[in-house]
Design an enzyme around this catalytic site. Structure first.
Site, PDB file in Angstrom:
ATOM      1  N   MET A  33       0.838  -1.201   0.000  1.00 36.62           N
ATOM      2  CA  MET A  33       0.000   0.000   0.000  1.00 36.62           C
ATOM      3  C   MET A  33       0.877   1.256   0.000  1.00 36.62           C
ATOM      4  SD  MET A  33      -3.424  -0.891   2.063  1.00 36.62           S
ATOM      5  CE  MET A  33      -2.843  -0.618   3.716  1.00 36.62           C
ATOM      6  N   GLY A  34       2.149   1.080  -0.310  1.00 33.81           N
ATOM      7  CA  GLY A  34       3.025   2.240  -0.445  1.00 33.81           C
ATOM      8  C   GLY A  34       3.528   2.763   0.892  1.00 33.81           C
ATOM      9  N   LEU A  36       6.706   3.220   1.463  1.00 34.76           N
ATOM     10  CA  LEU A  36       7.614   2.081   1.590  1.00 34.76           C
ATOM     11  C   LEU A  36       8.692   2.308   2.642  1.00 34.76           C
ATOM     12  CD1 LEU A  36       8.047   1.275  -2.225  1.00 34.76           C
ATOM     13  CD2 LEU A  36       6.387   0.321  -0.609  1.00 34.76           C
ATOM     14  N   HIS A  37       8.997   1.244   3.350  1.00 39.28           N
ATOM     15  CA  HIS A  37      10.060   1.276   4.369  1.00 39.28           C
ATOM     16  C   HIS A  37      10.945   0.045   4.191  1.00 39.28           C
ATOM     17  CE1 HIS A  37       7.544  -1.690   6.338  1.00 39.28           C
ATOM     18  NE2 HIS A  37       6.545  -0.824   6.411  1.00 39.28           N
ATOM     19  N   GLY A  39      11.011  -2.736   5.617  1.00 39.15           N
ATOM     20  CA  GLY A  39      10.290  -4.019   5.572  1.00 39.15           C
ATOM     21  C   GLY A  39       9.882  -4.348   4.146  1.00 39.15           C
ATOM     22  N   HIS A  40       9.283  -3.365   3.473  1.00 43.16           N
ATOM     23  CA  HIS A  40       8.926  -3.557   2.056  1.00 43.16           C
ATOM     24  C   HIS A  40      10.187  -3.821   1.223  1.00 43.16           C
ATOM     25  CE1 HIS A  40       5.586  -0.656   3.335  1.00 43.16           C
ATOM     26  NE2 HIS A  40       4.903  -1.697   2.918  1.00 43.16           N
ATOM     27  N   MET A 187       8.629  -2.560  11.767  1.00 41.25           N
ATOM     28  CA  MET A 187       8.414  -1.453  10.819  1.00 41.25           C
ATOM     29  C   MET A 187       7.008  -1.529  10.240  1.00 41.25           C
ATOM     30  SD  MET A 187      11.912  -0.855   8.831  1.00 41.25           S
ATOM     31  CE  MET A 187      13.423  -0.582   9.726  1.00 41.25           C
ATOM     32  N   ARG A 190       2.233   2.680   9.317  1.00 40.93           N
ATOM     33  CA  ARG A 190       1.431   3.373  10.342  1.00 40.93           C
ATOM     34  C   ARG A 190       2.278   3.913  11.491  1.00 40.93           C
ATOM     35  NH1 ARG A 190      -2.794  -0.616   8.835  1.00 40.93           N
ATOM     36  NH2 ARG A 190      -4.535   0.594   8.008  1.00 40.93           N
TER      37      ARG A 190
HETATM   38  P1  AMP Z   1       1.541  -2.903   3.441  1.00 42.04           P
HETATM   39  O1  AMP Z   1       2.082  -1.846   2.536  1.00 42.04           O
HETATM   40  O2  AMP Z   1       1.562  -2.514   4.890  1.00 42.04           O
HETATM   41  O3  AMP Z   1       0.219  -3.446   2.985  1.00 42.04           O
HETATM   42  O4  AMP Z   1       2.557  -4.108   3.352  1.00 42.04           O
HETATM   43  C1  AMP Z   1       2.924  -4.680   2.137  1.00 42.04           C
HETATM   44  C2  AMP Z   1       3.700  -5.953   2.393  1.00 42.04           C
HETATM   45  O5  AMP Z   1       4.864  -5.628   3.155  1.00 42.04           O
HETATM   46  C3  AMP Z   1       2.900  -6.986   3.206  1.00 42.04           C
HETATM   47  O6  AMP Z   1       3.174  -8.283   2.703  1.00 42.04           O
HETATM   48  C4  AMP Z   1       3.448  -6.789   4.581  1.00 42.04           C
HETATM   49  O7  AMP Z   1       3.329  -7.925   5.404  1.00 42.04           O
HETATM   50  C5  AMP Z   1       4.906  -6.461   4.295  1.00 42.04           C
HETATM   51  N1  AMP Z   1       5.504  -5.772   5.438  1.00 42.04           N
HETATM   52  C6  AMP Z   1       5.025  -4.670   6.066  1.00 42.04           C
HETATM   53  N2  AMP Z   1       5.818  -4.339   7.120  1.00 42.04           N
HETATM   54  C7  AMP Z   1       6.810  -5.268   7.156  1.00 42.04           C
HETATM   55  C8  AMP Z   1       7.932  -5.497   8.003  1.00 42.04           C
HETATM   56  N3  AMP Z   1       8.206  -4.714   9.038  1.00 42.04           N
HETATM   57  N4  AMP Z   1       8.738  -6.546   7.725  1.00 42.04           N
HETATM   58  C9  AMP Z   1       8.483  -7.369   6.688  1.00 42.04           C
HETATM   59  N5  AMP Z   1       7.445  -7.212   5.849  1.00 42.04           N
HETATM   60  C10 AMP Z   1       6.611  -6.178   6.073  1.00 42.04           C
END
Ligand code: AMP
Length: 292
Positions: A33-34, A36-37, A39-40, A187, A190
């Site tokens: 969902m953008g 990006l950090h 983790g992404h 990470m 939010r």
């Molecule tokens: P989101 O943008 O929050 O929907 O996340 C997109 C993808 O990144 C999802 O598969 C999340 O599980 C993964 N993700 C988000 N935060 C982390 C993190 N801290 N470590 C690893 N993967 C993450």
């Protein structure tokens, strides 16, 4: 190396994906969902290694947000996201609008039953059917060979694995470890909502998971005892309001009375107005930089 390509139309993304696959190339896909950090970025780097072509989607999916949730205020920064994606070697960003994904007349949903119900499914009714519907659509549009998802959203990963297996989707689902800040906070886009004080308070999640894992590893296997440790540790943080704190089988997400290595310890906690989630698999435990 050719520059990153940004696609916003479903038709162009499908045509591009079809061409890539017809050339015998594999496609690694990271849906996001953008905002990006790191983790992404860890998912994108692994995707770069696994696929001939790496596609990342950036789409804040309205149908997975409930009334009164943070769809409108969800952090967005496409310019910065493009730089991050470029650094990670992404070939194609798919960034459609909501009306492109859900044109007038849209009325079809994908619903995974049992594993969608507890935990975040109970606190956020309709959330997972929004997630599975968009991920199914994205898989049909991007035609990936593999998709990389984070264990940070453990239930989401479980639900998507179930969907892909049950509907015979031709895509390998790869779960990736949670990336944490140096002090243990998982990470999350939010985290940007947190004030400086709340940011300190948010450490109670990783602290509680760690304390509970340590107790398990020292020989305690009663879910009741471990849950008490989990809740007690969280409650030591005055700003924390527990949404759920549970121990469940990591595959079925059913409640357990005796904890084993394949039990997931899962939390959702409000710090001020921000709802944060985190989890750990009991047998693995968690580490972070400042703890080592
Ligand atoms: P989101 O943008 O929050 O929907 O996340 C997109 C993808 O990144 C999802 O598969 C999340 O599980 C993964 N993700 C988000 N935060 C982390 C993190 N801290 N470590 C690893 N993967 C993450």
């Amino acid at each position: 190396m050719s520059d990153i390509k940004i696609i916003s139309s479903v038709r162009e993304m499908r045509d591009t994906a079809r061409l890539i696959r017809s050339q015998g190339k594999s496609v690694a896909f990271v849906p996001t969902m953008g905002f990006l950090h790191e983790g992404h970025a860890s998912l994108m780097r692994e995707g770069r290694r696994l696929g001939d072509i790496l596609v990342t989607s950036i789409f804040v999916n309205p149908i997975q947000f409930g009334a009164g949730e943070d769809f409108e205020s969800y952090p967005r920064d496409l310019g910065r996201d493009l730089e991050t994606a470029r650094d990670c070697g992404v070939d194609i960003i798919f960034a459609p609008t909501a009306s492109e994904m859900y044109p007038k007349g849209f009325q079809t949903w994908v619903n995974v039953e049992k594993v969608s119900l507890p935990l975040c499914g109970a606190s956020r009714p309709g959330h997972f059917r929004g997630v599975t519907t968009v991920v199914c659509k994205l898989f049909n549009i991007v035609m990936p060979t593999c998709a990389l998802l984070g264990e940070k959203d453990f239930q989401q990963l479980t639900v998507i694995r179930r969907m892909a297996a049950d509907l015979n989707m031709d895509v390998e689902i790869i779960g990736m470890p949670t990336v944490r800040e140096a002090d243990g906070l998982a990470m999350s886009s939010r985290n940007a909502y947190l004030s400086a004080d709340e940011r300190k308070g948010a450490l109670c999640l990783s602290r509680a998971l760690d304390a509970t894992c340590s107790l398990y590893r020292s020989g305690e296997s009663s879910a009741d005892v471990l849950r008490t440790e989990l809740i007690d540790t969280l409650q030591r943080e005055p700003s924390a309001k527990i949404d759920y704190a549970e121990l469940r089988d990591a595959e079925t997400l059913e409640e357990v009375s005796t904890v084993n290595d394949r039990t997931v310890i899962a939390l959702a906690v409000r710090i001020g107005a921000t709802r944060l989630i985190d989890n750990v698999i009991a047998g693995r435990g968690i580490t972070w930089k400042e703890k080592c």
